[in-house]
Design a protein around this motif. Structure first.
Motif, PDB file in Angstrom:
ATOM      1  N   UNK A  74      27.790 -24.914 -38.503  1.00 58.22           N
ATOM      2  CA  UNK A  74      28.427 -24.666 -37.210  1.00 58.22           C
ATOM      3  C   UNK A  74      29.314 -23.441 -37.372  1.00 58.22           C
ATOM      4  N   UNK A  75      28.963 -22.387 -36.679  1.00 57.04           N
ATOM      5  CA  UNK A  75      29.741 -21.146 -36.669  1.00 57.04           C
ATOM      6  C   UNK A  75      29.774 -20.679 -35.225  1.00 57.04           C
ATOM      7  N   UNK A  76      30.883 -20.974 -34.543  1.00 57.71           N
ATOM      8  CA  UNK A  76      31.013 -20.652 -33.127  1.00 57.71           C
ATOM      9  C   UNK A  76      32.247 -19.778 -32.920  1.00 57.71           C
ATOM     10  N   UNK A  77      32.044 -18.486 -32.721  1.00 59.45           N
ATOM     11  CA  UNK A  77      33.194 -17.597 -32.532  1.00 59.45           C
ATOM     12  C   UNK A  77      33.762 -17.717 -31.116  1.00 59.45           C
ATOM     13  N   UNK A  78      35.058 -17.537 -31.010  1.00 57.03           N
ATOM     14  CA  UNK A  78      35.730 -17.495 -29.715  1.00 57.03           C
ATOM     15  C   UNK A  78      36.228 -16.072 -29.486  1.00 57.03           C
ATOM     16  N   UNK A  79      35.700 -15.448 -28.472  1.00 56.46           N
ATOM     17  CA  UNK A  79      36.140 -14.125 -28.040  1.00 56.46           C
ATOM     18  C   UNK A  79      36.218 -13.097 -29.173  1.00 56.46           C
ATOM     19  N   UNK A  80      35.111 -12.826 -29.848  1.00 56.09           N
ATOM     20  CA  UNK A  80      35.171 -11.790 -30.889  1.00 56.09           C
ATOM     21  C   UNK A  80      35.572 -10.455 -30.288  1.00 56.09           C
ATOM     22  N   UNK A  81      36.447  -9.772 -30.988  1.00 58.96           N
ATOM     23  CA  UNK A  81      36.935  -8.469 -30.548  1.00 58.96           C
ATOM     24  C   UNK A  81      36.557  -7.437 -31.601  1.00 58.96           C
ATOM     25  N   UNK A  82      35.903  -6.370 -31.158  1.00 59.71           N
ATOM     26  CA  UNK A  82      35.436  -5.331 -32.079  1.00 59.71           C
ATOM     27  C   UNK A  82      36.103  -4.008 -31.717  1.00 59.71           C
ATOM     28  N   UNK A  83      36.583  -3.321 -32.731  1.00 61.81           N
ATOM     29  CA  UNK A  83      37.146  -1.986 -32.575  1.00 61.81           C
ATOM     30  C   UNK A  83      36.425  -1.102 -33.579  1.00 61.81           C
ATOM     31  N   UNK A  84      35.869   0.006 -33.103  1.00 57.30           N
ATOM     32  CA  UNK A  84      35.049   0.833 -33.993  1.00 57.30           C
ATOM     33  C   UNK A  84      35.201   2.304 -33.676  1.00 57.30           C
ATOM     34  N   UNK A  85      34.984   3.109 -34.703  1.00 57.55           N
ATOM     35  CA  UNK A  85      34.765   4.535 -34.502  1.00 57.55           C
ATOM     36  C   UNK A  85      33.404   4.840 -35.128  1.00 57.55           C
ATOM     37  N   UNK A  86      33.147   6.061 -35.464  1.00 57.13           N
ATOM     38  CA  UNK A  86      31.809   6.436 -35.933  1.00 57.13           C
ATOM     39  C   UNK A  86      31.391   5.730 -37.225  1.00 57.13           C
ATOM     40  N   UNK A  87      32.330   5.460 -38.149  1.00 61.25           N
ATOM     41  CA  UNK A  87      31.953   4.929 -39.462  1.00 61.25           C
ATOM     42  C   UNK A  87      32.774   3.750 -39.952  1.00 61.25           C
ATOM     43  N   UNK A  88      33.745   3.294 -39.164  1.00 58.52           N
ATOM     44  CA  UNK A  88      34.622   2.208 -39.589  1.00 58.52           C
ATOM     45  C   UNK A  88      34.865   1.287 -38.399  1.00 58.52           C
ATOM     46  N   UNK A  89      34.796  -0.028 -38.646  1.00 55.26           N
ATOM     47  CA  UNK A  89      34.997  -0.994 -37.568  1.00 55.26           C
ATOM     48  C   UNK A  89      35.631  -2.257 -38.118  1.00 55.26           C
ATOM     49  N   UNK A  90      36.331  -2.970 -37.231  1.00 51.30           N
ATOM     50  CA  UNK A  90      36.776  -4.297 -37.601  1.00 51.30           C
ATOM     51  C   UNK A  90      36.561  -5.242 -36.433  1.00 51.30           C
ATOM     52  N   UNK A  91      36.344  -6.493 -36.791  1.00 49.37           N
ATOM     53  CA  UNK A  91      36.085  -7.560 -35.837  1.00 49.37           C
ATOM     54  C   UNK A  91      37.028  -8.703 -36.173  1.00 49.37           C
ATOM     55  N   UNK A  92      37.625  -9.297 -35.152  1.00 47.07           N
ATOM     56  CA  UNK A  92      38.448 -10.478 -35.403  1.00 47.07           C
ATOM     57  C   UNK A  92      38.207 -11.503 -34.312  1.00 47.07           C
ATOM     58  N   UNK A  93      38.328 -12.772 -34.689  1.00 45.94           N
ATOM     59  CA  UNK A  93      38.153 -13.869 -33.733  1.00 45.94           C
ATOM     60  C   UNK A  93      38.554 -15.172 -34.408  1.00 45.94           C
ATOM     61  N   UNK A  94      38.666 -16.195 -33.594  1.00 49.02           N
ATOM     62  CA  UNK A  94      38.732 -17.547 -34.116  1.00 49.02           C
ATOM     63  C   UNK A  94      37.295 -18.018 -34.237  1.00 49.02           C
ATOM     64  N   UNK A  95      37.015 -18.799 -35.281  1.00 53.14           N
ATOM     65  CA  UNK A  95      35.662 -19.293 -35.501  1.00 53.14           C
ATOM     66  C   UNK A  95      35.736 -20.792 -35.778  1.00 53.14           C
ATOM     67  N   UNK A 118      29.941   2.125 -41.982  1.00 50.02           N
ATOM     68  CA  UNK A 118      28.562   2.586 -41.761  1.00 50.02           C
ATOM     69  C   UNK A 118      28.214   3.535 -42.894  1.00 50.02           C
ATOM     70  N   UNK A 119      27.131   3.191 -43.565  1.00 44.42           N
ATOM     71  CA  UNK A 119      26.610   4.026 -44.651  1.00 44.42           C
ATOM     72  C   UNK A 119      25.121   4.191 -44.447  1.00 44.42           C
ATOM     73  N   UNK A 120      24.667   5.422 -44.519  1.00 46.66           N
ATOM     74  CA  UNK A 120      23.233   5.697 -44.337  1.00 46.66           C
ATOM     75  C   UNK A 120      22.705   5.038 -43.061  1.00 46.66           C
ATOM     76  N   UNK A 121      23.521   5.057 -42.004  1.00 49.13           N
ATOM     77  CA  UNK A 121      23.107   4.536 -40.713  1.00 49.13           C
ATOM     78  C   UNK A 121      23.176   3.028 -40.555  1.00 49.13           C
ATOM     79  N   UNK A 122      23.651   2.301 -41.579  1.00 44.11           N
ATOM     80  CA  UNK A 122      23.718   0.843 -41.502  1.00 44.11           C
ATOM     81  C   UNK A 122      25.163   0.367 -41.623  1.00 44.11           C
ATOM     82  N   UNK A 123      25.515  -0.599 -40.783  1.00 46.44           N
ATOM     83  CA  UNK A 123      26.833  -1.219 -40.858  1.00 46.44           C
ATOM     84  C   UNK A 123      26.791  -2.366 -41.861  1.00 46.44           C
ATOM     85  N   UNK A 124      27.783  -2.390 -42.771  1.00 46.55           N
ATOM     86  CA  UNK A 124      27.906  -3.463 -43.763  1.00 46.55           C
ATOM     87  C   UNK A 124      29.346  -3.959 -43.792  1.00 46.55           C
ATOM     88  N   UNK A 125      29.513  -5.241 -44.043  1.00 44.60           N
ATOM     89  CA  UNK A 125      30.848  -5.833 -44.162  1.00 44.60           C
ATOM     90  C   UNK A 125      31.401  -5.494 -45.546  1.00 44.60           C
TER      91      UNK A 125
END
Length: 147
Positions: A74-95, A118-125
């Protein structure tokens, strides 16, 4: 492309990776989960250790967590919020996280944050943090809190 368009595109792409991560976590597909992380991920999880350095440490931890509970995850996020620019992003939420234990579904709300690059066109955590608040006087986790 305008900076607003680039930002919106990056946020959409990160949301797609987050959805891939959620889908894999819900069916306990550990390889699918791990595909979302960079090799050098640093993770602070709510279970067992203070810190996991690298996918070689975090992978076995994910396997352990998926084996703790029966049935689908069971993984149910509540209101995930994403902030990103061209190569860096963060996401936060309650899960809301959990699964079946001893024939009973058990869940709790956790706080979650993921940082992506983002590296070589792919987003990774590259960083992940899951935690539960605790009572300072008793030292016990507060798993029954609701958003």
């Amino acid at each position: 492309m305008s900076s607003e368009t680039l930002k919106a595109t990056a946020e959409l792409e990160v949301h797609e990776v987050f959805n891939q991560w959620l889908k894999a976590a819900r069916v306990k597909d550990v390889d699918g989960i791990l595909a979302c992380y960079a090799d050098e991920v640093i993770a602070y999880d709510a279970v067992l250790k203070l810190q996991f350095k690298g996918l070689q440490e975090y992978g076995p931890h994910w396997r352990y967590c998926m084996e703790m509970c029966g049935g689908d995850g069971i993984f149910e996020p509540a209101e995930p919020s994403i902030h990103a620019d061209a190569n860096l992003a963060f996401l936060h939420c309650l899960v809301r996280c959990g699964g079946e234990q001893d024939g009973e579904v058990k869940t709790s709300w956790m706080r979650g944050t993921q940082c992506y690059v983002r590296r070589d066109g792919q987003w990774k955590i590259v960083h992940e943090h899951f935690s539960a608040p605790f009572d300072m006087e008793s030292g016990k986790a507060l798993f029954d809190l609701q958003p």
